[in-house]
Write a protein that holds these residues in place. Sequence first.
Motif, PDB file in Angstrom:
ATOM      1  N   GLU A  88       0.523  -1.459  -0.162  1.00 63.81           N
ATOM      2  CA  GLU A  88       0.042  -0.120   0.342  1.00 63.81           C
ATOM      3  C   GLU A  88       0.588   1.081  -0.051  1.00 63.81           C
ATOM      4  O   GLU A  88       1.968   1.489   0.963  1.00 63.81           O
ATOM      5  CB  GLU A  88      -0.695   0.613   1.260  1.00 63.81           C
ATOM      6  CG  GLU A  88      -2.192  -0.890   1.344  1.00 63.81           C
ATOM      7  CD  GLU A  88      -2.684  -1.179   2.761  1.00 63.81           C
ATOM      8  OE1 GLU A  88      -2.785   0.355   3.040  1.00 63.81           O
ATOM      9  OE2 GLU A  88      -3.500  -1.381   2.282  1.00 63.81           O
ATOM     10  N   TRP A  89       0.237   2.576  -0.990  1.00 62.69           N
ATOM     11  CA  TRP A  89       1.428   3.410  -0.858  1.00 62.69           C
ATOM     12  C   TRP A  89      -0.276   4.665  -0.720  1.00 62.69           C
ATOM     13  O   TRP A  89      -0.386   4.340  -1.715  1.00 62.69           O
ATOM     14  CB  TRP A  89       2.037   3.519  -1.377  1.00 62.69           C
ATOM     15  CG  TRP A  89       1.585   3.516  -2.491  1.00 62.69           C
ATOM     16  CD1 TRP A  89       1.714   4.825  -3.486  1.00 62.69           C
ATOM     17  CD2 TRP A  89       1.343   3.114  -4.046  1.00 62.69           C
ATOM     18  NE1 TRP A  89       1.040   4.796  -5.172  1.00 62.69           N
ATOM     19  CE2 TRP A  89       1.316   3.442  -5.365  1.00 62.69           C
ATOM     20  CE3 TRP A  89       1.243   1.459  -4.038  1.00 62.69           C
ATOM     21  CZ2 TRP A  89       0.408   2.506  -6.637  1.00 62.69           C
ATOM     22  CZ3 TRP A  89       0.977   0.747  -5.095  1.00 62.69           C
ATOM     23  CH2 TRP A  89       0.304   0.847  -5.906  1.00 62.69           C
ATOM     24  N   ASN A  90       0.241   6.057  -0.480  1.00 62.89           N
ATOM     25  CA  ASN A  90      -0.333   7.073  -1.237  1.00 62.89           C
ATOM     26  C   ASN A  90      -0.147   7.828  -2.103  1.00 62.89           C
ATOM     27  O   ASN A  90       1.695   7.448  -2.014  1.00 62.89           O
ATOM     28  CB  ASN A  90      -0.159   8.050   0.098  1.00 62.89           C
ATOM     29  CG  ASN A  90      -0.657   6.737   1.729  1.00 62.89           C
ATOM     30  OD1 ASN A  90      -1.977   6.606   1.087  1.00 62.89           O
ATOM     31  ND2 ASN A  90      -0.844   7.405   2.818  1.00 62.89           N
ATOM     32  N   GLY A  95      -2.904  12.092  -1.795  1.00 61.90           N
ATOM     33  CA  GLY A  95      -3.131  11.874  -1.306  1.00 61.90           C
ATOM     34  C   GLY A  95      -3.589  10.086  -0.276  1.00 61.90           C
ATOM     35  O   GLY A  95      -4.146   9.336   0.430  1.00 61.90           O
ATOM     36  N   GLU A  96      -4.519   9.195  -1.726  1.00 65.03           N
ATOM     37  CA  GLU A  96      -4.987   8.834  -2.186  1.00 65.03           C
ATOM     38  C   GLU A  96      -4.692   7.332  -1.989  1.00 65.03           C
ATOM     39  O   GLU A  96      -3.227   7.013  -2.065  1.00 65.03           O
ATOM     40  CB  GLU A  96      -5.644   8.557  -3.655  1.00 65.03           C
ATOM     41  CG  GLU A  96      -6.448   7.466  -2.895  1.00 65.03           C
ATOM     42  CD  GLU A  96      -7.735   7.215  -5.459  1.00 65.03           C
ATOM     43  OE1 GLU A  96      -7.948   6.817  -5.635  1.00 65.03           O
ATOM     44  OE2 GLU A  96      -7.493   7.932  -5.907  1.00 65.03           O
ATOM     45  N   VAL A  97      -4.751   6.229  -1.062  1.00 68.03           N
ATOM     46  CA  VAL A  97      -4.366   5.130  -0.915  1.00 68.03           C
ATOM     47  C   VAL A  97      -4.650   4.006  -1.682  1.00 68.03           C
ATOM     48  O   VAL A  97      -5.436   3.646  -2.501  1.00 68.03           O
ATOM     49  CB  VAL A  97      -4.691   3.549   0.797  1.00 68.03           C
ATOM     50  CG1 VAL A  97      -4.462   2.642   0.155  1.00 68.03           C
ATOM     51  CG2 VAL A  97      -4.963   5.033   2.341  1.00 68.03           C
TER      52      VAL A  97
END
Length: 127
Positions: A88-90, A95-97
Amino acid sequence: MADSNNSVILKGHLGVDPTFSVTGQGHEVANIFILTNRPDYRDGEGKWHKREPQRNNVSVFLPQSIARLKEMANGSGLEVRCSVGITEWNTKDTGEVRRTAELVCNDRYAGHLVKAWSPPSRKKADD
């Protein structure tokens, strides 16, 4: 579900020569792309169509498997047993996952990670 086994076995061919690098902790890692065939299909008119091979990115961390990969080149047949992980990352702008599935070979399946493989020959059916 606690007893479930997170494993995938891929049989295919190397799409490109393996790449090797070293992590920040000094561990060697190999990145490979395995091309796997998808079944041909028949359309409504009875014509057969071939599908493009699927490209699977796999990270290999086990030293004995990395040693085997160093002897292989583009087009070599192989079988890989690995597990599926989610990263997972933003995103930087919103800033959406985001999530990405990745295939990882580590010591969980020692002894059956990477081995040479060649597909069985198959006769072409004239339909």
